[in-house]
Scaffold this motif. Structure first.
Motif, PDB file in Angstrom:
ATOM      1  N   ILE A 242      20.773  47.311  25.012  1.00 26.51           N
ATOM      2  CA  ILE A 242      20.883  48.273  23.809  1.00 26.51           C
ATOM      3  C   ILE A 242      20.265  49.824  24.496  1.00 26.51           C
ATOM      4  O   ILE A 242      20.830  50.568  23.967  1.00 26.51           O
ATOM      5  N   GLU A 243      19.279  49.779  25.212  1.00 23.91           N
ATOM      6  CA  GLU A 243      18.788  51.086  25.606  1.00 23.91           C
ATOM      7  C   GLU A 243      19.821  51.630  26.501  1.00 23.91           C
ATOM      8  O   GLU A 243      20.040  52.726  26.448  1.00 23.91           O
ATOM      9  N   ALA A 244      20.547  50.835  27.350  1.00 26.11           N
ATOM     10  CA  ALA A 244      21.542  51.254  28.213  1.00 26.11           C
ATOM     11  C   ALA A 244      22.773  51.997  27.443  1.00 26.11           C
ATOM     12  O   ALA A 244      23.122  53.240  27.719  1.00 26.11           O
ATOM     13  N   GLY A 245      23.220  51.395  26.240  1.00 25.49           N
ATOM     14  CA  GLY A 245      24.007  51.726  25.493  1.00 25.49           C
ATOM     15  C   GLY A 245      23.835  53.041  24.816  1.00 25.49           C
ATOM     16  O   GLY A 245      24.543  54.098  24.614  1.00 25.49           O
ATOM     17  N   SER A 246      22.522  53.112  24.339  1.00 26.73           N
ATOM     18  CA  SER A 246      22.076  54.388  23.784  1.00 26.73           C
ATOM     19  C   SER A 246      22.113  55.754  24.700  1.00 26.73           C
ATOM     20  O   SER A 246      22.444  56.774  24.373  1.00 26.73           O
ATOM     21  N   TYR A 247      21.630  55.471  25.970  1.00 24.04           N
ATOM     22  CA  TYR A 247      21.784  56.657  26.882  1.00 24.04           C
ATOM     23  C   TYR A 247      23.121  56.726  27.322  1.00 24.04           C
ATOM     24  O   TYR A 247      23.685  57.962  27.822  1.00 24.04           O
ATOM     25  N   ALA A 248      24.122  55.797  27.242  1.00 25.75           N
ATOM     26  CA  ALA A 248      25.502  56.012  27.372  1.00 25.75           C
ATOM     27  C   ALA A 248      26.103  56.887  26.110  1.00 25.75           C
ATOM     28  O   ALA A 248      26.983  57.908  26.478  1.00 25.75           O
ATOM     29  N   VAL A 249      25.758  56.787  25.056  1.00 22.47           N
ATOM     30  CA  VAL A 249      25.968  57.712  23.901  1.00 22.47           C
ATOM     31  C   VAL A 249      25.661  59.035  24.443  1.00 22.47           C
ATOM     32  O   VAL A 249      26.362  59.942  24.044  1.00 22.47           O
ATOM     33  N   ALA A 250      24.390  59.167  24.827  1.00 23.32           N
ATOM     34  CA  ALA A 250      23.649  60.323  25.176  1.00 23.32           C
ATOM     35  C   ALA A 250      24.583  61.244  25.991  1.00 23.32           C
ATOM     36  O   ALA A 250      24.841  62.356  26.123  1.00 23.32           O
ATOM     37  N   ALA A 251      25.070  60.342  27.215  1.00 24.62           N
ATOM     38  CA  ALA A 251      25.929  61.270  28.139  1.00 24.62           C
ATOM     39  C   ALA A 251      27.216  61.535  27.485  1.00 24.62           C
ATOM     40  O   ALA A 251      27.597  62.800  27.847  1.00 24.62           O
ATOM     41  N   LEU A 252      27.861  61.118  26.777  1.00 25.41           N
ATOM     42  CA  LEU A 252      28.848  61.406  25.950  1.00 25.41           C
ATOM     43  C   LEU A 252      28.682  62.482  25.173  1.00 25.41           C
ATOM     44  O   LEU A 252      29.415  63.596  25.255  1.00 25.41           O
ATOM     45  N   GLY A 288      24.285  49.990  38.817  1.00 21.78           N
ATOM     46  CA  GLY A 288      24.521  50.357  37.558  1.00 21.78           C
ATOM     47  C   GLY A 288      25.721  50.777  36.996  1.00 21.78           C
ATOM     48  O   GLY A 288      26.858  50.566  37.573  1.00 21.78           O
ATOM     49  N   ILE A 289      25.620  51.311  35.973  1.00 18.00           N
ATOM     50  CA  ILE A 289      27.260  51.926  35.298  1.00 18.00           C
ATOM     51  C   ILE A 289      26.971  53.311  35.065  1.00 18.00           C
ATOM     52  O   ILE A 289      25.890  53.913  34.696  1.00 18.00           O
ATOM     53  N   ARG A 290      28.018  54.139  35.479  1.00 13.91           N
ATOM     54  CA  ARG A 290      28.007  55.721  35.375  1.00 13.91           C
ATOM     55  C   ARG A 290      28.883  55.913  34.283  1.00 13.91           C
ATOM     56  O   ARG A 290      29.982  55.486  33.986  1.00 13.91           O
ATOM     57  N   VAL A 291      28.550  56.487  33.211  1.00 11.51           N
ATOM     58  CA  VAL A 291      29.065  57.169  32.047  1.00 11.51           C
ATOM     59  C   VAL A 291      29.155  58.861  32.041  1.00 11.51           C
ATOM     60  O   VAL A 291      28.131  59.659  32.261  1.00 11.51           O
ATOM     61  N   GLN A 292      30.136  59.337  31.927  1.00  9.01           N
ATOM     62  CA  GLN A 292      30.970  60.871  32.338  1.00  9.01           C
ATOM     63  C   GLN A 292      31.610  60.957  31.110  1.00  9.01           C
ATOM     64  O   GLN A 292      32.473  60.126  30.320  1.00  9.01           O
ATOM     65  N   SER A 293      31.789  62.163  30.385  1.00 12.34           N
ATOM     66  CA  SER A 293      32.563  62.654  29.576  1.00 12.34           C
ATOM     67  C   SER A 293      33.839  63.254  30.148  1.00 12.34           C
ATOM     68  O   SER A 293      33.896  63.791  31.046  1.00 12.34           O
ATOM     69  N   ASN A 294      34.916  62.788  29.396  1.00 12.58           N
ATOM     70  CA  ASN A 294      36.302  63.643  29.753  1.00 12.58           C
ATOM     71  C   ASN A 294      36.290  64.875  29.031  1.00 12.58           C
ATOM     72  O   ASN A 294      37.401  65.629  29.223  1.00 12.58           O
ATOM     73  N   GLY A 295      35.201  65.577  28.312  1.00 15.19           N
ATOM     74  CA  GLY A 295      35.370  66.551  27.764  1.00 15.19           C
ATOM     75  C   GLY A 295      35.605  66.720  26.408  1.00 15.19           C
ATOM     76  O   GLY A 295      35.184  67.697  25.769  1.00 15.19           O
ATOM     77  N   HIS A 296      36.217  65.634  25.780  1.00 18.38           N
ATOM     78  CA  HIS A 296      36.542  65.370  24.442  1.00 18.38           C
ATOM     79  C   HIS A 296      35.879  64.146  23.961  1.00 18.38           C
ATOM     80  O   HIS A 296      35.799  63.235  24.755  1.00 18.38           O
ATOM     81  N   ILE A 297      35.622  64.305  22.663  1.00 15.62           N
ATOM     82  CA  ILE A 297      34.938  63.042  22.114  1.00 15.62           C
ATOM     83  C   ILE A 297      35.847  62.753  20.811  1.00 15.62           C
ATOM     84  O   ILE A 297      36.274  63.650  19.833  1.00 15.62           O
ATOM     85  N   LYS A 298      36.529  61.480  20.930  1.00 12.98           N
ATOM     86  CA  LYS A 298      37.632  61.262  19.741  1.00 12.98           C
ATOM     87  C   LYS A 298      36.957  60.285  18.758  1.00 12.98           C
ATOM     88  O   LYS A 298      36.221  59.467  19.246  1.00 12.98           O
ATOM     89  N   GLY A 299      37.275  60.442  17.602  1.00  8.28           N
ATOM     90  CA  GLY A 299      36.981  59.463  16.590  1.00  8.28           C
ATOM     91  C   GLY A 299      37.335  58.068  16.968  1.00  8.28           C
ATOM     92  O   GLY A 299      38.339  57.730  17.835  1.00  8.28           O
TER      93      GLY A 299
END
Ligand SMILES: CC(=O)N[C@H]1[C@@H](OP(=O)(O)OP(=O)(O)OC[C@H]2O[C@@H](n3ccc(=O)[nH]c3=O)[C@H](O)[C@@H]2O)O[C@H](CO)[C@@H](O)[C@@H]1O
Ligand SMILES: C=C(OP(=O)(O)O)C(=O)O
Length: 426
Positions: A242-252, A288-299
């Protein structure tokens, strides 16, 4: 009192070390009550909940000592719990009220000491959270259960007997309680419709390392062949998904790039699928897991479910993500009846959210604006901090004691990857 002051707008980049999982550590700590030998746990997160449960175990008679030395900021990550001498089978209201997971001492105490008197934990901000399934499962193993003046008295003076427990729905805590109790029961216990969360498999692996005979943990049928005694162990707590998921959201949200060091993808599949749908580029790397953004956030749409479905403990954080997505998202909370307390606070930051029953429709906005907000529970706190990371200006998150239950050194971890976050007196 303290608060977080977040200046929004920074892109996050770098590595976040994921801590040991709170929700695995708490049941693992209770295993010490099942044996008269020491249990050493490594990779414990330094959190208020760990201190609260240590206090409760200490009250019952367990000694808690620091193991593992101080090197590399290690102090307090390895603790040894020695419950060779249980001198009080009462878990008092004053400690239990601070943390619902205190109910996890019930199963192990009655199994080892023949009796446990545990304060009813009561509800909390996210819901009513009864413990009827814990109690019915213990009755199925032959415990006599009485409720007296706000306390549960469970007794089995001649020991527990294996039996069949068929949960009407999968409860994480009830599965954990009965798993620990059944480990020392006479004969075989079958748990049907068991919770399948990775923390259950972690608990079973620890119990097996103590000499228990458990198969099927992580599936919906668990079989426990009771043993006469369990011995001590040295066990390492799994990483916090859950901590990992929370930082993944921060990355996006910050259009960033974070390596979540230690995170395990198979524990997080439902979240990772949603992150991809929302515009995340996910790469599983060594370590680990790398989380990057593709530049857009979609619903996106979410319905919370028991594992392997989307976790309720990530619902609030994904709502912060949806708040700044392109288009609308529908988020349905199907586990807890009152887990939308973050909605009015996110709205204060400019989010556009309408709640109808168990569903929230979130219409993404182009930007949020900083404001003072109040954290109402643990994951709501993180949701507000995430929103603050992208809001224009300053966001002040008040009532940090919720956050400190479940996120180790959050502001330090965020600062290390570029966020402007300070903890100040309020
Ligand atoms: C310390 C810990 O691990 N906490 C987690 C654990 O809580 P916890 O173990 O309390 O959650 P449960 O899985 O038991 O609860 C699921 C649902 O079942 C209901 N229920 C539960 C027990 C019972 O006897 N009767 C009953 O009706 C609850 O009110 C809730 O609606 O799993 C939850 C669901 O993934 C997570 O949100 C919590 O972070
Ligand atoms: C609800 C949570 O924890 P607890 O069950 O300890 O309240 C959580 O970790 O999000």
């Amino acid at each position: 009192m303290e608060k977080l002051v977040i200046k929004g707008g920074n892109r996050l980049e770098g590595t976040v070390q994921i801590s040991g999982a709170k929700n695995a550590a708490l049941p693992l700590m209770c295993t010490c009550l099942l044996t008269d030998e020491p249990v050493t746990l490594n990779n414990l997160p330094r959190l208020a909940d760990i201190t609260t449960l240590s206090d409760l175990l200490n009250h019952i008679g367990a000694t808690v000592t620091i193991a593992g030395g101080n090197a590399g900021g290690h102090a307090g990550r390895s603790l040894t719990f020695d419950a060779s001498n249980i001198h009080d089978t009462v878990a008092p209201y004053d400690i239990v009220r601070k943390m619902r997971a205190s109910i996890l001492v019930l199963g192990p105490l009655v199994a080892r000491a023949g009796e446990a008197i545990v304060s009813l934990p009561g509800g909390c901000a996210i819901g009513n959270r009864p413990i009827d399934l814990h109690l019915k499962a213990l009755e199925a193993l032959g415990a006599q259960i009485d409720l007296e003046q706000g306390y549960v008295r469970a007794s089995a003076p001649k020991g527990l007997q294996g039996g069949t427990v068929n949960f009407p729905f999968a409860s994480v805590g009830a599965t954990e309680n009965i798993l620990m109790a059944a480990a020392l029961a006479k004969g075989t216990t079958t748990i049907e419709n068991a919770a399948r969360e990775p923390e259950i498999a972690d608990l079973a692996a620890c119990l097996n390392s103590m000499g228990a005979k458990i198969t099927g943990a992580g599936t919906e049928t668990i079989t426990v062949e009771g043993v006469d005694r369990l011995h001590g162990t040295d066990y390492t707590v799994m990483p916090d998904r859950i901590e990992a998921g929370s930082y993944a959201v921060a990355a996006l949200m910050t259009r960033g790039n974070l390596l979540l060091k230690g995170a395990i993808a198979k524990h997080m599949q439902a979240m990772l699928d949603k992150l991809k749908e929302a515009g995340g580029i996910i790469t599983v790397e060594e370590g680990g897991i790398r989380v990057q953004s593709n530049g857009h956030i979609k619903g996106f749409n979410i319905v919370t479910q028991p594992f392997p479905g989307f976790p309720t403990d990530m619902q609030a954080q994904f709502m912060a993500l949806a708040a700044v997505a392109e288009g609308a998202s529908v988020i349905t909370e199907a586990i807890f009846e009152n887990r939308f307390m973050h909605v009015p606070e996110l709205t204060r930051l400019g989010a556009d959210i309408t709640v109808t029953g168990a569903s929230a429709t979130v219409r993404g906005v182009s930007s949020l604006r900083g404001a003072p907000v109040m954290a109402t529970d643990l994951r709501a706190s993180m949701s507000l901090a995430l929103a603050g990371l992208v809001a224009k200006g300053e966001t002040h998150v008040n009532r940090l004691y919720h956050l400190d239950r479940g996120y180790e050194h959050m502001e330090e971890k965020l600062r290390n990857v570029g966020a402007a976050v300070e903890r100040v007196a309020s």
